[in-house]
Design an enzyme around this catalytic site. Sequence first.
Site, PDB file in Angstrom:
ATOM      1  N   SER A 160      55.022  -6.284  18.426  1.00 54.82           N
ATOM      2  CA  SER A 160      54.387  -7.322  18.176  1.00 54.82           C
ATOM      3  C   SER A 160      52.892  -6.722  18.315  1.00 54.82           C
ATOM      4  O   SER A 160      51.912  -7.449  18.625  1.00 54.82           O
ATOM      5  CB  SER A 160      54.627  -8.370  19.257  1.00 54.82           C
ATOM      6  OG  SER A 160      54.675  -7.936  20.456  1.00 54.82           O
ATOM      7  N   ASN A 184      59.517 -11.877  29.561  1.00 46.26           N
ATOM      8  CA  ASN A 184      59.536 -13.404  29.391  1.00 46.26           C
ATOM      9  C   ASN A 184      58.637 -14.338  29.816  1.00 46.26           C
ATOM     10  O   ASN A 184      58.067 -15.055  29.284  1.00 46.26           O
ATOM     11  CB  ASN A 184      60.864 -13.946  29.449  1.00 46.26           C
ATOM     12  CG  ASN A 184      62.122 -13.161  28.483  1.00 46.26           C
ATOM     13  OD1 ASN A 184      61.739 -12.400  27.617  1.00 46.26           O
ATOM     14  ND2 ASN A 184      63.314 -13.439  28.661  1.00 46.26           N
ATOM     15  N   THR A 231      33.809 -48.326   0.691  1.00 48.44           N
ATOM     16  CA  THR A 231      35.393 -48.503   0.957  1.00 48.44           C
ATOM     17  C   THR A 231      35.869 -48.393  -0.354  1.00 48.44           C
ATOM     18  O   THR A 231      35.340 -48.554  -1.361  1.00 48.44           O
ATOM     19  CB  THR A 231      35.877 -49.914   1.290  1.00 48.44           C
ATOM     20  OG1 THR A 231      35.515 -50.832   0.506  1.00 48.44           O
ATOM     21  CG2 THR A 231      35.079 -50.243   2.819  1.00 48.44           C
ATOM     22  N   HIS A 232      36.959 -47.486  -0.553  1.00 50.52           N
ATOM     23  CA  HIS A 232      37.595 -46.869  -1.773  1.00 50.52           C
ATOM     24  C   HIS A 232      36.736 -46.160  -2.599  1.00 50.52           C
ATOM     25  O   HIS A 232      36.699 -46.104  -3.767  1.00 50.52           O
ATOM     26  CB  HIS A 232      38.093 -48.299  -2.791  1.00 50.52           C
ATOM     27  CG  HIS A 232      38.983 -49.308  -1.930  1.00 50.52           C
ATOM     28  ND1 HIS A 232      39.962 -49.466  -1.825  1.00 50.52           N
ATOM     29  CD2 HIS A 232      38.350 -50.256  -1.220  1.00 50.52           C
ATOM     30  CE1 HIS A 232      40.421 -50.183  -1.018  1.00 50.52           C
ATOM     31  NE2 HIS A 232      39.434 -50.939  -0.575  1.00 50.52           N
ATOM     32  N   SER A 273      26.657 -18.887  -8.126  1.00 56.62           N
ATOM     33  CA  SER A 273      27.630 -18.478  -9.166  1.00 56.62           C
ATOM     34  C   SER A 273      27.287 -17.462  -9.689  1.00 56.62           C
ATOM     35  O   SER A 273      25.974 -17.125 -10.108  1.00 56.62           O
ATOM     36  CB  SER A 273      27.685 -19.690 -10.093  1.00 56.62           C
ATOM     37  OG  SER A 273      28.277 -19.070 -11.657  1.00 56.62           O
ATOM     38  N   LYS A 298      23.656 -22.744 -10.468  1.00 58.53           N
ATOM     39  CA  LYS A 298      24.329 -23.361  -9.499  1.00 58.53           C
ATOM     40  C   LYS A 298      24.024 -23.212  -7.880  1.00 58.53           C
ATOM     41  O   LYS A 298      23.531 -21.951  -7.491  1.00 58.53           O
ATOM     42  CB  LYS A 298      25.802 -22.542  -9.540  1.00 58.53           C
ATOM     43  CG  LYS A 298      26.726 -23.424 -10.658  1.00 58.53           C
ATOM     44  CD  LYS A 298      26.770 -24.920 -10.296  1.00 58.53           C
ATOM     45  CE  LYS A 298      28.052 -25.217 -11.217  1.00 58.53           C
ATOM     46  NZ  LYS A 298      29.345 -25.125 -10.325  1.00 58.53           N
ATOM     47  N   ASN A 327      26.341 -23.799  -4.671  1.00 59.16           N
ATOM     48  CA  ASN A 327      27.750 -24.562  -4.428  1.00 59.16           C
ATOM     49  C   ASN A 327      27.846 -24.710  -2.903  1.00 59.16           C
ATOM     50  O   ASN A 327      27.503 -23.965  -1.936  1.00 59.16           O
ATOM     51  CB  ASN A 327      28.640 -23.601  -4.921  1.00 59.16           C
ATOM     52  CG  ASN A 327      28.822 -23.693  -6.366  1.00 59.16           C
ATOM     53  OD1 ASN A 327      28.323 -24.448  -7.018  1.00 59.16           O
ATOM     54  ND2 ASN A 327      29.201 -22.438  -6.873  1.00 59.16           N
ATOM     55  N   GLU A 371      33.700 -26.491   1.244  1.00 58.72           N
ATOM     56  CA  GLU A 371      34.903 -26.358   0.716  1.00 58.72           C
ATOM     57  C   GLU A 371      35.941 -25.555   1.384  1.00 58.72           C
ATOM     58  O   GLU A 371      37.132 -25.730   1.464  1.00 58.72           O
ATOM     59  CB  GLU A 371      34.811 -25.754  -0.838  1.00 58.72           C
ATOM     60  CG  GLU A 371      33.941 -27.082  -1.888  1.00 58.72           C
ATOM     61  CD  GLU A 371      33.479 -26.384  -2.991  1.00 58.72           C
ATOM     62  OE1 GLU A 371      33.781 -25.372  -3.424  1.00 58.72           O
ATOM     63  OE2 GLU A 371      32.776 -27.016  -3.824  1.00 58.72           O
ATOM     64  N   TYR A 406      64.687 -17.780  26.615  1.00 59.15           N
ATOM     65  CA  TYR A 406      63.901 -17.138  25.532  1.00 59.15           C
ATOM     66  C   TYR A 406      64.775 -16.637  24.479  1.00 59.15           C
ATOM     67  O   TYR A 406      65.778 -16.182  24.774  1.00 59.15           O
ATOM     68  CB  TYR A 406      63.153 -15.943  26.293  1.00 59.15           C
ATOM     69  CG  TYR A 406      62.485 -15.061  25.369  1.00 59.15           C
ATOM     70  CD1 TYR A 406      61.264 -15.531  25.115  1.00 59.15           C
ATOM     71  CD2 TYR A 406      62.969 -13.860  24.743  1.00 59.15           C
ATOM     72  CE1 TYR A 406      60.400 -14.814  24.361  1.00 59.15           C
ATOM     73  CE2 TYR A 406      62.092 -13.227  24.054  1.00 59.15           C
ATOM     74  CZ  TYR A 406      60.760 -13.595  23.790  1.00 59.15           C
ATOM     75  OH  TYR A 406      60.253 -12.739  22.763  1.00 59.15           O
ATOM     76  N   GLN A 447      58.559 -14.868  19.385  1.00 59.97           N
ATOM     77  CA  GLN A 447      57.464 -13.928  19.202  1.00 59.97           C
ATOM     78  C   GLN A 447      56.444 -14.546  18.220  1.00 59.97           C
ATOM     79  O   GLN A 447      55.391 -14.193  17.970  1.00 59.97           O
ATOM     80  CB  GLN A 447      57.812 -12.391  19.025  1.00 59.97           C
ATOM     81  CG  GLN A 447      56.970 -11.582  18.792  1.00 59.97           C
ATOM     82  CD  GLN A 447      57.418  -9.996  18.910  1.00 59.97           C
ATOM     83  OE1 GLN A 447      57.892  -9.576  19.985  1.00 59.97           O
ATOM     84  NE2 GLN A 447      57.606  -9.534  17.660  1.00 59.97           N
ATOM     85  N   LYS A 469      52.689 -16.325  18.091  1.00 61.29           N
ATOM     86  CA  LYS A 469      51.344 -15.665  18.233  1.00 61.29           C
ATOM     87  C   LYS A 469      50.584 -15.723  16.901  1.00 61.29           C
ATOM     88  O   LYS A 469      49.508 -16.232  16.977  1.00 61.29           O
ATOM     89  CB  LYS A 469      51.468 -14.256  18.950  1.00 61.29           C
ATOM     90  CG  LYS A 469      51.884 -14.433  20.540  1.00 61.29           C
ATOM     91  CD  LYS A 469      52.206 -13.116  20.736  1.00 61.29           C
ATOM     92  CE  LYS A 469      53.133 -13.386  22.077  1.00 61.29           C
ATOM     93  NZ  LYS A 469      54.542 -13.927  21.640  1.00 61.29           N
TER      94      LYS A 469
HETATM   95  N1  ARG Z   1      56.582  -9.535  22.305  1.00 70.28           N
HETATM   96  C1  ARG Z   1      57.467 -10.531  22.928  1.00 70.28           C
HETATM   97  C2  ARG Z   1      56.960 -11.886  22.603  1.00 70.28           C
HETATM   98  O1  ARG Z   1      55.813 -11.805  22.287  1.00 70.28           O
HETATM   99  C3  ARG Z   1      57.307 -10.318  24.492  1.00 70.28           C
HETATM  100  C4  ARG Z   1      58.596 -10.948  25.142  1.00 70.28           C
HETATM  101  C5  ARG Z   1      59.526 -10.050  24.830  1.00 70.28           C
HETATM  102  N2  ARG Z   1      60.972 -10.352  25.647  1.00 70.28           N
HETATM  103  C6  ARG Z   1      62.220  -9.919  25.335  1.00 70.28           C
HETATM  104  N3  ARG Z   1      63.118 -10.471  26.174  1.00 70.28           N
HETATM  105  N4  ARG Z   1      62.430  -9.121  24.218  1.00 70.28           N
HETATM  106  O2  ARG Z   1      57.828 -12.879  22.894  1.00 70.28           O
END
Ligand code: ARG
Length: 460
Positions: free
Chosen positions: A23, A110, A155-156, A277, A283, A285, A290, A317, A322, A325
């Site tokens: 990660s 964790n 409205t509408h 454009s 143009k 824009n 948007e 956990y 993971q 994130k």
């Molecule tokens: N990279 C992990 C996460 O974002 C960290 C926690 C890892 N814990 C584990 N028991 N493998 O959740």
Amino acid sequence: MAQLWGGRFTKETDRKVYDFNASISFDKRLLDVDIKGSKAHVTMLAKCGIITEDECSSIIAGLDDILNDVKAGKLTVSSEYEDVHSFVEANLIDRIGDAGKKLHTGRSRNDQVALDMRLYTRDNITAVKENIIALLAELLQLIKDNTDTVMPGFTHLQKAQPVTLSHHLAAYFEMFRRDFGRLSDIYERMNYCPLGAGALAGTTFPLDRDMVAEELGFKAPCANSMDAVSDRDYLLEYLGALSIVMMHLSRFSEELIIWNSNEYRFVNIDDSFATGSSIMPQKKNPDIAELTRGKTGRVYGDLMALLTTMKALPLAYNKDMQEDKEAAFDAMDTAASCLELFAGMISTMTFNKDVMKDSAAKGFTNATDAADYLVGKGVPFRDAHGIIGQVVIYCDTNHKSIEECTLAELKAVSGYFDEDVYDAISLKACVDNRITKGAPSSKAMEEYIKEAEQWMRDYR
Ligand code: ARG
């Protein structure tokens, strides 16, 4: 491939497995908060006599050095580590030796990652609240500048009754003010410290969880260790709140796009916030509006992704988590940049006040006022509504507005019309007579502005 957990294994991890599991490419942005959490953890370990003061000082110095080196570009958070936590620990051990191996005493990744995400989210909420305040400040300025800029209310998407630009924008001020409140509520509810929960069942070390919680600015430690490591409710709430922020920005975008169209011409988006454009030279824009409207889908997607990830996860956990994130960071980044750009866009745009006023004068926006006028002459409202309906049919066939009819023409529909009808249904009267709290008259808006200004002073 540097791993914290090699001891039990007899074979190297397959490279593809390693990459799939890692990660670090996205959790490296947790470096600051990871180090902050680790410093609080070791300070507490020393206070509780679990490590020595010397070990604690050397760990803290090592952690500070790592952060400084990364900031100075002397050290890179590289993909040879599984995640940011492994990166920090491995680097610490390299630098300070055996003391570094004590950093993780009484802690699991964790509860560590649960802490990091809370610290990061807390800071992000504070930053996004500031983005909202900056947008509210720009809105309030426009509200103050446009109490007499008459425009049609819809409205509408059909012209309904005249309002002012000030009044229309105050509706958005209310939306973003609620967003601000929602973020404050979420912050309060999430402000509990998961550290000390260990992997799931606490730890056998006599940790002082209250001390760490206080040190890191939390209200208290999380009350249950399994909940502490498996709770992502606060992220769901936050992505929910950001989805609502985006929904508000998207509605606002949609209106600006319509107002900026050749047909409406209510607003001119400044050149610095518009794009051209490649083929059509004429143009200009409204791309920022948007894109903001478009990116709303992305934030909703992030919320749905995380909701779906969390669905049916058994305690405590699981590695599924993971996945929180990338979704969370994407939603946070997207909402923050949209809020920031929006504030810039609205502070630089200009309004075609005459076009707005002309538009308000057309389309029978004073029809309700004409009916109310008849009520003043003793006609029951339902009958008045019917009479004005007939006047509108007459005007439609004769291509005129109500106030362009002669008194004789009006009298032909109802004897209750009199010379004073013209003043009663003028655009100015239609706005000025709407004096109830929250209505568009300049009198009501003055009260509104006073309260909004007070709020802007007091919100902190
Ligand atoms: N990279 C992990 C996460 O974002 C960290 C926690 C890892 N814990 C584990 N028991 N493998 O959740």
